[in-house]
Scaffold this motif. Structure first.
Motif, PDB file in Angstrom:
ATOM      1  N   TYR A  34      -2.601   4.454 -27.065  1.00  8.97           N
ATOM      2  CA  TYR A  34      -1.506   4.168 -25.912  1.00  8.97           C
ATOM      3  C   TYR A  34      -0.244   4.818 -26.311  1.00  8.97           C
ATOM      4  CZ  TYR A  34       0.187   0.503 -28.817  1.00  8.97           C
ATOM      5  OH  TYR A  34       0.702  -0.329 -29.834  1.00  8.97           O
ATOM      6  N   MET A  35       0.446   5.176 -25.315  1.00 10.14           N
ATOM      7  CA  MET A  35       2.041   5.387 -25.635  1.00 10.14           C
ATOM      8  C   MET A  35       2.805   4.970 -24.439  1.00 10.14           C
ATOM      9  SD  MET A  35       3.719   9.136 -26.368  1.00 10.14           S
ATOM     10  CE  MET A  35       4.003   9.562 -24.549  1.00 10.14           C
ATOM     11  N   GLY A  36       3.673   3.894 -24.813  1.00  2.00           N
ATOM     12  CA  GLY A  36       4.623   3.306 -23.865  1.00  2.00           C
ATOM     13  C   GLY A  36       5.573   4.400 -23.505  1.00  2.00           C
ATOM     14  N   HIS A  37       6.226   4.272 -22.174  1.00  3.22           N
ATOM     15  CA  HIS A  37       7.150   5.273 -21.814  1.00  3.22           C
ATOM     16  C   HIS A  37       7.789   4.649 -20.404  1.00  3.22           C
ATOM     17  CE1 HIS A  37       4.862   6.444 -18.397  1.00  3.22           C
ATOM     18  NE2 HIS A  37       3.813   6.722 -19.130  1.00  3.22           N
ATOM     19  N   ASN A  47     -13.101   9.529 -24.990  1.00  2.00           N
ATOM     20  CA  ASN A  47     -13.428  10.832 -24.533  1.00  2.00           C
ATOM     21  C   ASN A  47     -12.488  11.765 -24.285  1.00  2.00           C
ATOM     22  OD1 ASN A  47     -12.319   9.777 -22.041  1.00  2.00           O
ATOM     23  ND2 ASN A  47     -14.269   9.613 -21.076  1.00  2.00           N
ATOM     24  N   GLY A  48     -11.312  11.505 -24.519  1.00  2.00           N
ATOM     25  CA  GLY A  48     -10.136  12.288 -24.353  1.00  2.00           C
ATOM     26  C   GLY A  48      -9.358  12.275 -23.033  1.00  2.00           C
ATOM     27  N   ILE A  49      -9.893  11.637 -22.139  1.00  2.00           N
ATOM     28  CA  ILE A  49      -9.302  11.364 -20.754  1.00  2.00           C
ATOM     29  C   ILE A  49      -7.998  10.498 -20.607  1.00  2.00           C
ATOM     30  CG2 ILE A  49      -9.674  10.589 -18.263  1.00  2.00           C
ATOM     31  CD1 ILE A  49     -12.560  11.619 -18.606  1.00  2.00           C
ATOM     32  N   GLU A  50      -7.130  11.142 -20.110  1.00  2.00           N
ATOM     33  CA  GLU A  50      -5.911  10.110 -19.920  1.00  2.00           C
ATOM     34  C   GLU A  50      -5.529   9.437 -18.792  1.00  2.00           C
ATOM     35  OE1 GLU A  50      -2.269  12.701 -20.862  1.00  2.00           O
ATOM     36  OE2 GLU A  50      -3.041  13.426 -22.631  1.00  2.00           O
ATOM     37  N   VAL A  51      -5.009   8.589 -18.852  1.00  2.00           N
ATOM     38  CA  VAL A  51      -4.738   7.752 -17.527  1.00  2.00           C
ATOM     39  C   VAL A  51      -3.068   7.222 -17.752  1.00  2.00           C
ATOM     40  CG1 VAL A  51      -4.967   5.630 -16.165  1.00  2.00           C
ATOM     41  CG2 VAL A  51      -6.861   7.035 -17.152  1.00  2.00           C
ATOM     42  N   ASP A  52      -2.364   7.794 -17.032  1.00  2.00           N
ATOM     43  CA  ASP A  52      -0.754   7.514 -17.012  1.00  2.00           C
ATOM     44  C   ASP A  52      -0.432   6.702 -15.969  1.00  2.00           C
ATOM     45  OD1 ASP A  52       1.707   7.391 -17.418  1.00  2.00           O
ATOM     46  OD2 ASP A  52       1.982   9.470 -17.769  1.00  2.00           O
ATOM     47  N   VAL A  53       0.124   5.416 -16.115  1.00  2.00           N
ATOM     48  CA  VAL A  53       0.485   4.650 -14.742  1.00  2.00           C
ATOM     49  C   VAL A  53       1.779   3.992 -15.241  1.00  2.00           C
ATOM     50  CG1 VAL A  53      -1.746   3.931 -14.364  1.00  2.00           C
ATOM     51  CG2 VAL A  53      -0.604   2.628 -15.970  1.00  2.00           C
ATOM     52  N   TRP A  66       1.452  13.020  -8.759  1.00  2.00           N
ATOM     53  CA  TRP A  66       1.723  13.940  -9.957  1.00  2.00           C
ATOM     54  C   TRP A  66       0.547  13.240 -11.052  1.00  2.00           C
ATOM     55  CZ3 TRP A  66       3.144  12.354 -15.050  1.00  2.00           C
ATOM     56  CH2 TRP A  66       3.561  13.658 -15.982  1.00  2.00           C
ATOM     57  N   ARG A  67       0.758  11.948 -11.455  1.00  2.00           N
ATOM     58  CA  ARG A  67      -0.352  11.407 -12.135  1.00  2.00           C
ATOM     59  C   ARG A  67      -1.782  11.610 -11.923  1.00  2.00           C
ATOM     60  NH1 ARG A  67       4.431   9.179 -12.744  1.00  2.00           N
ATOM     61  NH2 ARG A  67       4.943   8.169 -14.569  1.00  2.00           N
ATOM     62  N   LEU A  68      -1.966  11.802 -10.502  1.00  2.00           N
ATOM     63  CA  LEU A  68      -3.439  11.909 -10.103  1.00  2.00           C
ATOM     64  C   LEU A  68      -3.951  13.385 -10.510  1.00  2.00           C
ATOM     65  CD1 LEU A  68      -3.630  10.185  -6.710  1.00  2.00           C
ATOM     66  CD2 LEU A  68      -4.925   9.694  -8.578  1.00  2.00           C
ATOM     67  N   ARG A  69      -2.910  14.349 -10.148  1.00  3.12           N
ATOM     68  CA  ARG A  69      -3.230  15.669 -10.458  1.00  3.12           C
ATOM     69  C   ARG A  69      -3.421  15.758 -11.991  1.00  3.12           C
ATOM     70  NH1 ARG A  69       0.174  18.558  -7.774  1.00  3.12           N
ATOM     71  NH2 ARG A  69      -1.899  19.554  -6.463  1.00  3.12           N
ATOM     72  N   ARG A  70      -2.493  15.394 -12.866  1.00  2.00           N
ATOM     73  CA  ARG A  70      -2.751  15.370 -14.283  1.00  2.00           C
ATOM     74  C   ARG A  70      -4.240  14.846 -14.669  1.00  2.00           C
ATOM     75  NH1 ARG A  70       1.745  14.330 -18.846  1.00  2.00           N
ATOM     76  NH2 ARG A  70       0.098  13.290 -19.860  1.00  2.00           N
ATOM     77  N   TYR A  71      -4.576  13.696 -14.097  1.00  2.00           N
ATOM     78  CA  TYR A  71      -5.898  12.975 -14.434  1.00  2.00           C
ATOM     79  C   TYR A  71      -6.806  13.876 -14.110  1.00  2.00           C
ATOM     80  CZ  TYR A  71      -9.940   9.934 -14.278  1.00  2.00           C
ATOM     81  OH  TYR A  71     -11.157   9.337 -14.226  1.00  2.00           O
TER      82      TYR A  71
END
Length: 109
Positions: A34-37, A47-53, A66-71
């Motif tokens: 995890y990385m807080g921002h 498995n390398g998949i990122e979920v950014d919320v 933007w987050r959906l596209r990145r996912y």
């Protein structure tokens, strides 16, 4: 570095714990990292998949196109879709998804 994380009731608690310095702003929990921002957190699964919320004032997870596209781009079989397609997909999921503020969505309560 592996970190012992106190019990969490919701994902937003990770950011609160990091802000209070009870845990580091980024780290590893089991096979996940995890990385807080800013107002949110990026979770990377084993498995390398990122979920950014981001988190709304009440602690619910919110996301934008933007987050959906990145996912989608980071899935094993990458999905590259247009904003129009993403908007249509989000609209098709209402009332399961709610627009919390313009352009930001969350799972409906």
């Amino acid at each position: 570095m592996r970190v012992a994380i106190p019990s969490l009731e919701r994902l937003a608690d990770v950011l609160g714990l990091a802000r209070s310095r009870r845990i580091s702003r980024s780290g590893q929990v089991g096979a996940h990292s995890y990385m807080g921002h800013g107002a949110g957190c990026c979770f990377v699964y084993d498995n390398g998949i990122e979920v950014d919320v981001d988190f709304a004032a009440g602690g619910s997870e919110v996301f934008d196109l933007w987050r959906l596209r990145r996912y989608g781009l980071r899935l094993p079989e990458s999905l590259d879709v247009t904003d129009e397609d993403l908007r249509a997909a989000v609209r098709s999921l209402q009332p399961l998804l709610a627009e919390k503020r313009p352009g930001w969505f969350s799972v409906a309560s």
